[in-house]
Design a protein around this motif. Structure first.
Motif, PDB file in Angstrom:
ATOM      1  N   LEU A 231       0.831  -1.202   0.000  1.00 52.14           N
ATOM      2  CA  LEU A 231       0.000   0.000   0.000  1.00 52.14           C
ATOM      3  C   LEU A 231       0.866   1.252   0.000  1.00 52.14           C
ATOM      4  O   LEU A 231       0.586   2.212  -0.732  1.00 52.14           O
ATOM      5  N   ALA A 232       1.913   1.270   0.828  1.00 55.27           N
ATOM      6  CA  ALA A 232       2.809   2.428   0.867  1.00 55.27           C
ATOM      7  C   ALA A 232       3.412   2.680  -0.512  1.00 55.27           C
ATOM      8  O   ALA A 232       3.474   3.826  -0.988  1.00 55.27           O
ATOM      9  N   ASP A 233       3.845   1.626  -1.183  1.00 47.78           N
ATOM     10  CA  ASP A 233       4.411   1.782  -2.522  1.00 47.78           C
ATOM     11  C   ASP A 233       3.370   2.303  -3.507  1.00 47.78           C
ATOM     12  O   ASP A 233       3.656   3.190  -4.332  1.00 47.78           O
ATOM     13  N   HIS A 234       2.161   1.768  -3.423  1.00 45.08           N
ATOM     14  CA  HIS A 234       1.083   2.179  -4.329  1.00 45.08           C
ATOM     15  C   HIS A 234       0.740   3.652  -4.125  1.00 45.08           C
ATOM     16  O   HIS A 234       0.588   4.408  -5.108  1.00 45.08           O
ATOM     17  N   LEU A 235       0.619   4.066  -2.872  1.00 44.62           N
ATOM     18  CA  LEU A 235       0.312   5.468  -2.599  1.00 44.62           C
ATOM     19  C   LEU A 235       1.457   6.372  -3.055  1.00 44.62           C
ATOM     20  O   LEU A 235       1.228   7.427  -3.678  1.00 44.62           O
ATOM     21  N   ARG A 236       2.674   5.973  -2.746  1.00 43.37           N
ATOM     22  CA  ARG A 236       3.841   6.785  -3.126  1.00 43.37           C
ATOM     23  C   ARG A 236       3.923   6.934  -4.639  1.00 43.37           C
ATOM     24  O   ARG A 236       4.201   8.034  -5.153  1.00 43.37           O
ATOM     25  N   ASP A 237       3.690   5.850  -5.361  1.00 44.05           N
ATOM     26  CA  ASP A 237       3.727   5.904  -6.827  1.00 44.05           C
ATOM     27  C   ASP A 237       2.633   6.810  -7.389  1.00 44.05           C
ATOM     28  O   ASP A 237       2.751   7.280  -8.535  1.00 44.05           O
ATOM     29  N   SER A 238       1.584   7.043  -6.597  1.00 38.80           N
ATOM     30  CA  SER A 238       0.477   7.909  -7.023  1.00 38.80           C
ATOM     31  C   SER A 238       0.669   9.352  -6.572  1.00 38.80           C
ATOM     32  O   SER A 238      -0.242  10.184  -6.728  1.00 38.80           O
ATOM     33  N   GLY A 239       1.823   9.646  -5.967  1.00 35.04           N
ATOM     34  CA  GLY A 239       2.115  11.014  -5.560  1.00 35.04           C
ATOM     35  C   GLY A 239       1.644  11.386  -4.179  1.00 35.04           C
ATOM     36  O   GLY A 239       1.670  12.568  -3.805  1.00 35.04           O
ATOM     37  N   VAL A 240       1.226  10.395  -3.386  1.00 37.79           N
ATOM     38  CA  VAL A 240       0.745  10.664  -2.034  1.00 37.79           C
ATOM     39  C   VAL A 240       1.942  10.754  -1.087  1.00 37.79           C
ATOM     40  O   VAL A 240       2.914   9.999  -1.216  1.00 37.79           O
ATOM     41  N   ASP A 241       1.874  11.663  -0.118  1.00 39.59           N
ATOM     42  CA  ASP A 241       2.895  11.799   0.926  1.00 39.59           C
ATOM     43  C   ASP A 241       2.714  10.644   1.909  1.00 39.59           C
ATOM     44  O   ASP A 241       1.698  10.570   2.612  1.00 39.59           O
ATOM     45  N   VAL A 242       3.679   9.732   1.953  1.00 36.68           N
ATOM     46  CA  VAL A 242       3.534   8.489   2.724  1.00 36.68           C
ATOM     47  C   VAL A 242       4.690   8.332   3.700  1.00 36.68           C
ATOM     48  O   VAL A 242       5.850   8.582   3.367  1.00 36.68           O
ATOM     49  N   ARG A 243       4.350   7.880   4.898  1.00 36.82           N
ATOM     50  CA  ARG A 243       5.337   7.437   5.880  1.00 36.82           C
ATOM     51  C   ARG A 243       4.920   6.050   6.339  1.00 36.82           C
ATOM     52  O   ARG A 243       3.741   5.798   6.583  1.00 36.82           O
ATOM     53  N   ILE A 244       5.889   5.143   6.454  1.00 38.81           N
ATOM     54  CA  ILE A 244       5.599   3.816   6.986  1.00 38.81           C
ATOM     55  C   ILE A 244       6.655   3.459   8.015  1.00 38.81           C
ATOM     56  O   ILE A 244       7.854   3.628   7.780  1.00 38.81           O
ATOM     57  N   ASP A 245       6.204   3.000   9.182  1.00 40.53           N
ATOM     58  CA  ASP A 245       7.084   2.521  10.247  1.00 40.53           C
ATOM     59  C   ASP A 245       6.766   1.057  10.511  1.00 40.53           C
ATOM     60  O   ASP A 245       5.611   0.704  10.789  1.00 40.53           O
ATOM     61  N   GLU A 246       7.794   0.207  10.423  1.00 41.90           N
ATOM     62  CA  GLU A 246       7.673  -1.203  10.768  1.00 41.90           C
ATOM     63  C   GLU A 246       8.302  -1.417  12.139  1.00 41.90           C
ATOM     64  O   GLU A 246       9.421  -0.967  12.381  1.00 41.90           O
ATOM     65  N   PHE A 247       7.597  -2.121  13.017  1.00 39.04           N
ATOM     66  CA  PHE A 247       8.030  -2.297  14.398  1.00 39.04           C
ATOM     67  C   PHE A 247       8.489  -3.739  14.604  1.00 39.04           C
ATOM     68  O   PHE A 247       7.689  -4.677  14.524  1.00 39.04           O
ATOM     69  N   ALA A 248       9.772  -3.893  14.887  1.00 39.21           N
ATOM     70  CA  ALA A 248      10.388  -5.212  14.983  1.00 39.21           C
ATOM     71  C   ALA A 248       9.722  -6.063  16.062  1.00 39.21           C
ATOM     72  O   ALA A 248       9.419  -5.582  17.162  1.00 39.21           O
ATOM     73  N   GLY A 249       9.499  -7.333  15.740  1.00 41.19           N
ATOM     74  CA  GLY A 249       8.981  -8.287  16.708  1.00 41.19           C
ATOM     75  C   GLY A 249       7.505  -8.157  17.023  1.00 41.19           C
ATOM     76  O   GLY A 249       7.001  -8.903  17.868  1.00 41.19           O
ATOM     77  N   GLN A 250       6.793  -7.272  16.339  1.00 35.75           N
ATOM     78  CA  GLN A 250       5.400  -6.995  16.691  1.00 35.75           C
ATOM     79  C   GLN A 250       4.421  -7.674  15.745  1.00 35.75           C
ATOM     80  O   GLN A 250       4.695  -7.867  14.560  1.00 35.75           O
TER      81      GLN A 250
END
Length: 281
Positions: A231-250
């Motif tokens: 989803l982050a890639d899809h939004l970014r490719d569409s020009g949307v301002d995107v931030r994604i944080d992945e939380f280890a072990g969660q």
């Protein structure tokens, strides 16, 4: 990695996998400084910090695979988020499967969104976890394509946006509960024969141009990890301002343990600061 003994969210999903009854609503502690008000139309619960920014609101949409969850199960997590953001937050209700199926839930949350705007909020953010994240995206898409003012931002926690469960993260074996078969069955129950690639059901297939700034949080051990990454890639490719944080072990929806784990508190703090910044921009 967080150990099972210190991670109530992991304990919850492991117990759920064993078909044991758990109290999902009790994962988080009670948030301080929140005034609550139950509302009948639209059905839901206001969670208001006492320093709430005037003229703003957050529409919070709970998860639960469309078969469970409510404003009550998510009251504590959304309350912690409301306090961290300093924003009045409305946790909305919607009908569950099998009595209610696609697109009924979208119609219900859109009604709640319109009521927030009609009630005087000039800036509204949309928050959702799991299937609630998919509904949040449906709100943004519907508003964009209609005469309704769009949300200023979206916070999506452990987003479920691929009802066909095609992501490779299902195959890592790190998630004790969510299997590809389970998620496909949940999606089929919600769709009730509708196309899983309908843009309002699966945002990976939506035209994502002109959607608002979006912040995704996801557990690095959850089976739905690739939903957020794609989803982050899809939004970014569409020009949307995107931030994604992945939380280890969660695992899935780990911020539900707000007040009980440092990682959940960190996620809530980050999300609250980000939401507040979008209201001030």
């Amino acid at each position: 990695m967080t150990t099972t003994a210190s991670d109530p969210n992991r304990i919850h999903w492991e117990a759920t996998a064993r078909d044991e009854e758990t109290d999902w609503a009790a994962l988080a502690t009670e948030p301080d400084g929140i005034d609550e008000e139950r509302v009948d139309d639209p059905a839901g619960l206001w969670l208001r910090p006492r320093d709430a920014l005037p003229g703003t609101a957050v529409l919070a949409i709970h998860g639960g695979g469309f078969i469970s969850g409510s404003a009550a199960t998510h009251r504590r997590m959304f309350g912690h988020l409301a306090r961290a953001a300093g924003l009045a937050t409305f946790a909305t209700e919607y009908g569950l499967v099998p009595e209610h199926v696609f697109p009924s839930q979208i119609e219900t949350v859109m009604h709640a969104y319109r009521r927030l705007l009609d009630g005087g909020a000039t800036r509204v953010a949309v928050v959702g976890d799991s299937c609630g994240a998919g509904l949040a995206l449906a709100v943004a898409l519907t508003a964009r394509d209609s005469e309704v003012a769009p949300p200023v931002s979206m916070l999506l926690i452990s987003a479920w946006v691929d009802l066909e469960a095609t992501g490779g993260s299902y195959d890592t074996g790190s998630d004790p509960f969510f299997t590809r078969e389970l998620v496909r069955a949940l999606g089929a129950g919600y769709l009730a024969g509708a196309d899983p690639r309908d843009p309002l059901a699966g945002a990976l297939h939506a035209d994502a141009h002109d959607l608002p700034p979006t912040y995704l949080q996801v557990g690095a051990d959850e089976a739905l990890l690739d939903d957020s990454r794609r989803l982050a890639d899809h939004l970014r490719d569409s020009g949307v301002d995107v931030r994604i944080d992945e939380f280890a072990g969660q695992l899935h929806t780990f911020p539900m343990a707000a007040g009980r784990t440092a990682v959940a508190d960190d996620a809530i703090k980050r999300a609250g600061l980000w939401l507040r910044s979008t209201m001030n921009s």
